[in-house]
Design a protein around this motif. Structure first.
Motif, PDB file in Angstrom:
ATOM      1  N   GLU A  59       0.826  -1.207   0.000  1.00  0.00           N
ATOM      2  CA  GLU A  59       0.000   0.000   0.000  1.00  0.00           C
ATOM      3  C   GLU A  59       0.862   1.260   0.000  1.00  0.00           C
ATOM      4  O   GLU A  59       0.460   2.298  -0.527  1.00  0.00           O
ATOM      5  CB  GLU A  59      -0.916  -0.014   1.229  1.00  0.00           C
ATOM      6  CG  GLU A  59      -1.889   1.155   1.313  1.00  0.00           C
ATOM      7  CD  GLU A  59      -2.771   1.083   2.552  1.00  0.00           C
ATOM      8  OE1 GLU A  59      -3.379   2.108   2.897  1.00  0.00           O
ATOM      9  OE2 GLU A  59      -2.829  -0.001   3.168  1.00  0.00           O
ATOM     10  N   HIS A  60       2.051   1.143   0.582  1.00  0.00           N
ATOM     11  CA  HIS A  60       2.910   2.320   0.728  1.00  0.00           C
ATOM     12  C   HIS A  60       4.200   2.234  -0.088  1.00  0.00           C
ATOM     13  O   HIS A  60       4.991   3.169  -0.078  1.00  0.00           O
ATOM     14  CB  HIS A  60       3.270   2.518   2.204  1.00  0.00           C
ATOM     15  CG  HIS A  60       2.080   2.778   3.083  1.00  0.00           C
ATOM     16  ND1 HIS A  60       1.484   4.015   3.182  1.00  0.00           N
ATOM     17  CD2 HIS A  60       1.366   1.945   3.881  1.00  0.00           C
ATOM     18  CE1 HIS A  60       0.459   3.944   4.020  1.00  0.00           C
ATOM     19  NE2 HIS A  60       0.372   2.703   4.457  1.00  0.00           N
ATOM     20  N   GLY A  61       4.422   1.115  -0.779  1.00  0.00           N
ATOM     21  CA  GLY A  61       5.667   0.957  -1.522  1.00  0.00           C
ATOM     22  C   GLY A  61       5.435   0.451  -2.936  1.00  0.00           C
ATOM     23  O   GLY A  61       4.360  -0.055  -3.267  1.00  0.00           O
ATOM     24  N   ASP A  62       6.456   0.574  -3.778  1.00  0.00           N
ATOM     25  CA  ASP A  62       6.393   0.097  -5.152  1.00  0.00           C
ATOM     26  C   ASP A  62       6.442  -1.434  -5.182  1.00  0.00           C
ATOM     27  O   ASP A  62       7.323  -2.037  -4.550  1.00  0.00           O
ATOM     28  CB  ASP A  62       7.576   0.661  -5.944  1.00  0.00           C
ATOM     29  CG  ASP A  62       7.641   0.105  -7.352  1.00  0.00           C
ATOM     30  OD1 ASP A  62       6.743   0.408  -8.149  1.00  0.00           O
ATOM     31  OD2 ASP A  62       8.600  -0.655  -7.634  1.00  0.00           O
ATOM     32  N   PRO A  63       5.514  -2.093  -5.899  1.00  0.00           N
ATOM     33  CA  PRO A  63       5.474  -3.560  -5.908  1.00  0.00           C
ATOM     34  C   PRO A  63       6.782  -4.201  -6.368  1.00  0.00           C
ATOM     35  O   PRO A  63       7.203  -5.225  -5.808  1.00  0.00           O
ATOM     36  CB  PRO A  63       4.324  -3.876  -6.874  1.00  0.00           C
ATOM     37  CG  PRO A  63       3.442  -2.673  -6.823  1.00  0.00           C
ATOM     38  CD  PRO A  63       4.377  -1.514  -6.637  1.00  0.00           C
ATOM     39  N   HIS A  64       7.428  -3.643  -7.401  1.00  0.00           N
ATOM     40  CA  HIS A  64       8.676  -4.221  -7.892  1.00  0.00           C
ATOM     41  C   HIS A  64       9.793  -4.091  -6.859  1.00  0.00           C
ATOM     42  O   HIS A  64      10.589  -5.020  -6.665  1.00  0.00           O
ATOM     43  CB  HIS A  64       9.083  -3.537  -9.202  1.00  0.00           C
ATOM     44  CG  HIS A  64       8.158  -3.821 -10.343  1.00  0.00           C
ATOM     45  ND1 HIS A  64       7.052  -3.040 -10.601  1.00  0.00           N
ATOM     46  CD2 HIS A  64       8.151  -4.804 -11.272  1.00  0.00           C
ATOM     47  CE1 HIS A  64       6.411  -3.513 -11.650  1.00  0.00           C
ATOM     48  NE2 HIS A  64       7.049  -4.599 -12.078  1.00  0.00           N
ATOM     49  N   THR A  65       9.837  -2.938  -6.200  1.00  0.00           N
ATOM     50  CA  THR A  65      10.839  -2.746  -5.147  1.00  0.00           C
ATOM     51  C   THR A  65      10.587  -3.696  -3.978  1.00  0.00           C
ATOM     52  O   THR A  65      11.526  -4.272  -3.419  1.00  0.00           O
ATOM     53  CB  THR A  65      10.812  -1.288  -4.644  1.00  0.00           C
ATOM     54  OG1 THR A  65      11.044  -0.405  -5.737  1.00  0.00           O
ATOM     55  CG2 THR A  65      11.881  -1.068  -3.578  1.00  0.00           C
ATOM     56  N   MET A  66       9.305  -3.866  -3.629  1.00  0.00           N
ATOM     57  CA  MET A  66       8.960  -4.770  -2.534  1.00  0.00           C
ATOM     58  C   MET A  66       9.355  -6.199  -2.864  1.00  0.00           C
ATOM     59  O   MET A  66       9.889  -6.930  -2.021  1.00  0.00           O
ATOM     60  CB  MET A  66       7.457  -4.706  -2.245  1.00  0.00           C
ATOM     61  CG  MET A  66       7.023  -3.496  -1.455  1.00  0.00           C
ATOM     62  SD  MET A  66       7.920  -3.364   0.108  1.00  0.00           S
ATOM     63  CE  MET A  66       7.654  -5.013   0.751  1.00  0.00           C
ATOM     64  N   ALA A  67       9.077  -6.633  -4.104  1.00  0.00           N
ATOM     65  CA  ALA A  67       9.428  -7.994  -4.513  1.00  0.00           C
ATOM     66  C   ALA A  67      10.939  -8.214  -4.432  1.00  0.00           C
ATOM     67  O   ALA A  67      11.409  -9.257  -3.957  1.00  0.00           O
ATOM     68  CB  ALA A  67       8.919  -8.263  -5.933  1.00  0.00           C
ATOM     69  N   ALA A  68      11.701  -7.211  -4.880  1.00  0.00           N
ATOM     70  CA  ALA A  68      13.157  -7.315  -4.819  1.00  0.00           C
ATOM     71  C   ALA A  68      13.652  -7.333  -3.377  1.00  0.00           C
ATOM     72  O   ALA A  68      14.595  -8.063  -3.037  1.00  0.00           O
ATOM     73  CB  ALA A  68      13.788  -6.139  -5.580  1.00  0.00           C
ATOM     74  N   THR A  69      13.011  -6.552  -2.502  1.00  0.00           N
ATOM     75  CA  THR A  69      13.386  -6.526  -1.088  1.00  0.00           C
ATOM     76  C   THR A  69      13.162  -7.882  -0.439  1.00  0.00           C
ATOM     77  O   THR A  69      14.019  -8.387   0.297  1.00  0.00           O
ATOM     78  CB  THR A  69      12.578  -5.451  -0.335  1.00  0.00           C
ATOM     79  OG1 THR A  69      12.838  -4.175  -0.911  1.00  0.00           O
ATOM     80  CG2 THR A  69      12.963  -5.426   1.141  1.00  0.00           C
ATOM     81  N   ILE A  70      12.011  -8.479  -0.714  1.00  0.00           N
ATOM     82  CA  ILE A  70      11.695  -9.786  -0.131  1.00  0.00           C
ATOM     83  C   ILE A  70      12.646 -10.853  -0.665  1.00  0.00           C
ATOM     84  O   ILE A  70      13.147 -11.696   0.092  1.00  0.00           O
ATOM     85  CB  ILE A  70      10.230 -10.159  -0.410  1.00  0.00           C
ATOM     86  CG1 ILE A  70       9.297  -9.193   0.324  1.00  0.00           C
ATOM     87  CG2 ILE A  70       9.939 -11.596   0.019  1.00  0.00           C
ATOM     88  CD1 ILE A  70       7.845  -9.322  -0.071  1.00  0.00           C
TER      89      ILE A  70
END
Length: 257
Positions: A59-70
């Motif tokens: 909700e608060h972050g970019d999906p691609h960035t979140m996927a890379a973070t995980i």
């Protein structure tokens, strides 16, 4: 009471109360019950990730960035677990070389859970501070909501720590220490909220990575040691109960929000 006073009180009590409530449940369980309830812990961890942490992060972050973070987080926790395992394998008398591995994992999964829970608690502190800085009543409701949704997750964390070889006293002590991250996050947010809010999605992503890794890599493989139908049905039921407890906490919070 000043806004800062409310923030300190709510974050300190909020983190500790959820840990103590979950600890009281685990202290009443027998040693045999803990191993059976690992399935519940798996469900609570997966529920926390997919029903609570990831939706909030996306909700608060970019999906691609979140996927890379995980993805990066999972790799980091894999390496960290390898380092912990290597520490216990200076000779050939360890679980990596033993045909009959010990009942616990020398604290590996417990360590990873504590790291992830610390990230999550830190973010909870930021959310509490942000709510109180907006309105005192909103802050109180937010703190109560965080306590409510943390209890089933903390119960799962306790079960993982016990399964990982920690004593009940050490599990309680380490979880209370981890809960201090709520206070740290709240205080930092009070003095630098705008800059810290940018880090919330990444911190939640790392918390999700640790919980996913422990549930899928460390705990679920152990369930396959009991392949019989009765045990499988029990495991699936308890996993479902763990997920349901997280969902129920969310629904109760939403209903009173």
């Amino acid at each position: 009471m000043t806004t800062l006073g409310w923030i300190i009180t709510a974050s300190a009590l909020g983190g500790a109360l959820s840990v103590v409530a979950a600890g009281l449940v685990t202290f009443t369980l027998g040693a045999g019950s803990v191993s059976h309830l690992i399935s519940y812990a798996i469900g609570a961890l997966l529920g926390a990730v997919f029903l609570e942490i990831l939706p909030h992060a996306l909700e608060h972050g970019d999906p691609h960035t979140m996927a890379a973070t995980i993805l990066g987080g999972i790799l980091v926790f894999f390496v960290l677990e390898k380092l912990v395992l290597w520490r216990h394998c200076h000779d050939h008398h360890c679980e990596a070389h033993d045909a009959h591995p010990p009942a616990h994992d020398h604290g590996r999964s417990g360590l990873l859970i504590l790291i992830g829970d610390t990230f999550h608690n830190f973010v909870d502190g930021i959310l509490i501070a942000a709510a109180f800085m907006e309105d005192t009543q909103l802050g109180i409701v937010t703190a109560l909501a965080i306590i409510a949704h943390e209890i089933p997750q903390e119960l799962g964390d306790f079960l993982v720590l016990l399964h990982s070889g920690y004593s009940r006293a050490k599990a309680l002590a380490f979880n209370l220490l981890s809960s201090l991250a709520t206070l740290v996050g709240a205080l930092l947010a009070y003095f630098a909220l705008s800059s810290l809010q940018e880090w919330v999605p990444s911190l939640l992503g790392l918390a999700a990575a640790s919980m996913l890794y422990v549930a899928v890599a460390d705990l679920i493989p152990g369930l396959h040691k009991r392949p019989e139908l009765k045990a499988t049905l029990q495991q699936v039921t308890l996993i479902g109960l763990g997920i349901f407890s997280i969902w129920l906490a969310r629904e109760m919070i939403a209903g009173h929000g």
